[in-house]
Design a protein around this motif. Sequence first.
Motif, PDB file in Angstrom:
ATOM      1  N   ALA A 211       0.829  -1.201   0.000  1.00 48.14           N
ATOM      2  CA  ALA A 211       0.000   0.000   0.000  1.00 48.14           C
ATOM      3  C   ALA A 211       0.864   1.252   0.000  1.00 48.14           C
ATOM      4  O   ALA A 211       1.938   1.294   0.597  1.00 48.14           O
ATOM      5  CB  ALA A 211      -0.907   0.000   1.221  1.00 48.14           C
ATOM      6  N   THR A 212       0.390   2.282  -0.675  1.00 49.44           N
ATOM      7  CA  THR A 212       0.997   3.595  -0.527  1.00 49.44           C
ATOM      8  C   THR A 212       0.571   4.165   0.822  1.00 49.44           C
ATOM      9  O   THR A 212      -0.350   3.664   1.477  1.00 49.44           O
ATOM     10  CB  THR A 212       0.544   4.545  -1.643  1.00 49.44           C
ATOM     11  N   ASP A 219      -7.450   3.224   4.859  1.00 47.69           N
ATOM     12  CA  ASP A 219      -7.895   1.873   5.194  1.00 47.69           C
ATOM     13  C   ASP A 219      -8.255   1.797   6.677  1.00 47.69           C
ATOM     14  O   ASP A 219      -7.427   2.102   7.535  1.00 47.69           O
ATOM     15  CB  ASP A 219      -6.772   0.876   4.878  1.00 47.69           C
ATOM     16  N   PRO A 220      -9.475   1.389   7.028  1.00 52.40           N
ATOM     17  CA  PRO A 220      -9.847   1.284   8.449  1.00 52.40           C
ATOM     18  C   PRO A 220      -8.916   0.371   9.245  1.00 52.40           C
ATOM     19  O   PRO A 220      -8.732   0.575  10.449  1.00 52.40           O
ATOM     20  CB  PRO A 220     -11.271   0.712   8.397  1.00 52.40           C
ATOM     21  N   ALA A 221      -8.314  -0.621   8.582  1.00 51.74           N
ATOM     22  CA  ALA A 221      -7.425  -1.539   9.296  1.00 51.74           C
ATOM     23  C   ALA A 221      -6.248  -0.800   9.918  1.00 51.74           C
ATOM     24  O   ALA A 221      -5.807  -1.141  11.029  1.00 51.74           O
ATOM     25  CB  ALA A 221      -6.926  -2.631   8.351  1.00 51.74           C
ATOM     26  N   TYR A 222      -5.730   0.213   9.222  1.00 49.55           N
ATOM     27  CA  TYR A 222      -4.586   0.951   9.764  1.00 49.55           C
ATOM     28  C   TYR A 222      -4.971   1.680  11.046  1.00 49.55           C
ATOM     29  O   TYR A 222      -4.220   1.688  12.030  1.00 49.55           O
ATOM     30  CB  TYR A 222      -4.050   1.942   8.733  1.00 49.55           C
ATOM     31  N   LEU A 340       5.370  -4.088   2.231  1.00 52.34           N
ATOM     32  CA  LEU A 340       6.664  -3.561   2.658  1.00 52.34           C
ATOM     33  C   LEU A 340       7.093  -2.290   1.940  1.00 52.34           C
ATOM     34  O   LEU A 340       8.102  -1.695   2.302  1.00 52.34           O
ATOM     35  CB  LEU A 340       7.743  -4.633   2.449  1.00 52.34           C
ATOM     36  N   THR A 341       6.334  -1.856   0.933  1.00 53.38           N
ATOM     37  CA  THR A 341       6.764  -0.696   0.153  1.00 53.38           C
ATOM     38  C   THR A 341       6.955   0.535   1.025  1.00 53.38           C
ATOM     39  O   THR A 341       7.948   1.253   0.906  1.00 53.38           O
ATOM     40  CB  THR A 341       5.736  -0.382  -0.951  1.00 53.38           C
ATOM     41  N   GLN A 404      -1.101  -3.814  -4.561  1.00 57.41           N
ATOM     42  CA  GLN A 404      -1.390  -3.181  -5.840  1.00 57.41           C
ATOM     43  C   GLN A 404      -0.162  -2.413  -6.298  1.00 57.41           C
ATOM     44  O   GLN A 404       0.641  -1.968  -5.484  1.00 57.41           O
ATOM     45  CB  GLN A 404      -2.581  -2.220  -5.691  1.00 57.41           C
ATOM     46  N   PRO A 405      -0.010  -2.225  -7.577  1.00 54.00           N
ATOM     47  CA  PRO A 405       1.125  -1.436  -8.048  1.00 54.00           C
ATOM     48  C   PRO A 405       1.087  -0.045  -7.462  1.00 54.00           C
ATOM     49  O   PRO A 405       0.045   0.598  -7.418  1.00 54.00           O
ATOM     50  CB  PRO A 405       0.928  -1.406  -9.574  1.00 54.00           C
ATOM     51  N   ALA A 406       2.238   0.409  -6.991  1.00 52.63           N
ATOM     52  CA  ALA A 406       2.302   1.730  -6.376  1.00 52.63           C
ATOM     53  C   ALA A 406       2.258   2.800  -7.445  1.00 52.63           C
ATOM     54  O   ALA A 406       2.880   2.721  -8.485  1.00 52.63           O
ATOM     55  CB  ALA A 406       3.583   1.857  -5.548  1.00 52.63           C
TER      56      ALA A 406
END
Length: 409
Positions: A211-212, A219-222, A340-341, A404-406
């Motif tokens: 994720a960026t 994202d609610p998870a964060y 990990l991005t 997803q691609p950044a």
Amino acid sequence: MTLSTRESEFAEHWPALAGATTAVGTGAALFSYTTNYFVLPLEAAEGWSRSAIAFGATLYMLGTAAMMPLTGMLADRHGVGRVAPVGLAGYGLLCLALSLLPAHLPVFYTVMLLIALFCSATSGVVFGPFVAARFRRRRGVALSILLSGNAVLLMPLAPVLTAAITDQGWRAGYMILGGLALLLGLPSALFATRGSSARAAAQDAATPRGATIREAMRDPAYWKIILGVVASTMALGGFLNQLSPLLVSRGIPVPLAASLMSLFVLMVVVGRIAVGALLDAFRPALICMLVMAGAAAGSALLLMETPSPSLCALVVVLLGAAMGAEGDLQAFLIAKHFGLTNFAALFGTSAMCTSACLGLGALLFGVLYDGTGSYTAAILIAMALLLLAGLSFGSLGSGERAPQPATGQ
């Protein structure tokens, strides 16, 4: 997933993990754990008040916390091999400078702030993505080992540091810390990260993106992770700072309370490793919820007016395990849900919350005790916070986020 597949990660990457763990163990976390060793020597030698000395440690903690997100972004962008050696070199040289500069409070405070600037680049925030990228099936254990470096190093170092400060004065203590960073931490970081930039560049095109920062923030998870971190570290920070006097207030003799605090430190290490292994084997959200529920149950036992020594030992085991698991939970959940991005930047923000809430928790316990003459209110609030943290962690989904691609930061 066979045992041989799991263990092959350690067979291949243990040198990198060992080097990273040693580097982290000689950096920011070790400096934080040893600040209390210098309070009485500085007071005796320089005549500074304890509050003035403590303010220096506060500047360091707040400065390090504030720098964590920025340092994480630098590590994500430029790699640990470029960021960590600069941090360890700067931190080590500043410790040596502190041992040589005139003993004036403005100088002391300035150096503490500069140490915070460089120390933020020596933490698990910087080395976390480096280790997480090499361990997928044993990521929980690997991260727990990485974050245990300072506690493992402190066991043999504590008597040496104490003896040096007692015999030679506080300047000798800072000289030892600086020497460890320069002679052990810096070479370990260079050894661990050798060739890492080239390997990362070669694999970059084929590696799926996480994720960026913007995606994670939406994202609610964060925010569930952050809520769990804030609630749990505020409660655990209060116990970390006040557990010994709390036990004494419950009728535990001072020598036994000191022994129980040694057990607490041991359980921080044991809990970190054990929870890391459980995160690899079972549903992480469930493990997080159970750890927090256990800490809340341990807190409830402290509501008894005269708990037995065996019950107090159980409390210390549960709270120490939760304290040890705290950093591991954050790193593991962020890597699992967001890849990990931008791991270091996201973990850096979480670590900043941890540092701030540990201090706020200690303040909360102290203020409530001063206002009521008892720890009961503080314990009840801590129980509620730990249960809230468990519910927040437990509500996380079980599946990994499909990267997803950044497209940008």
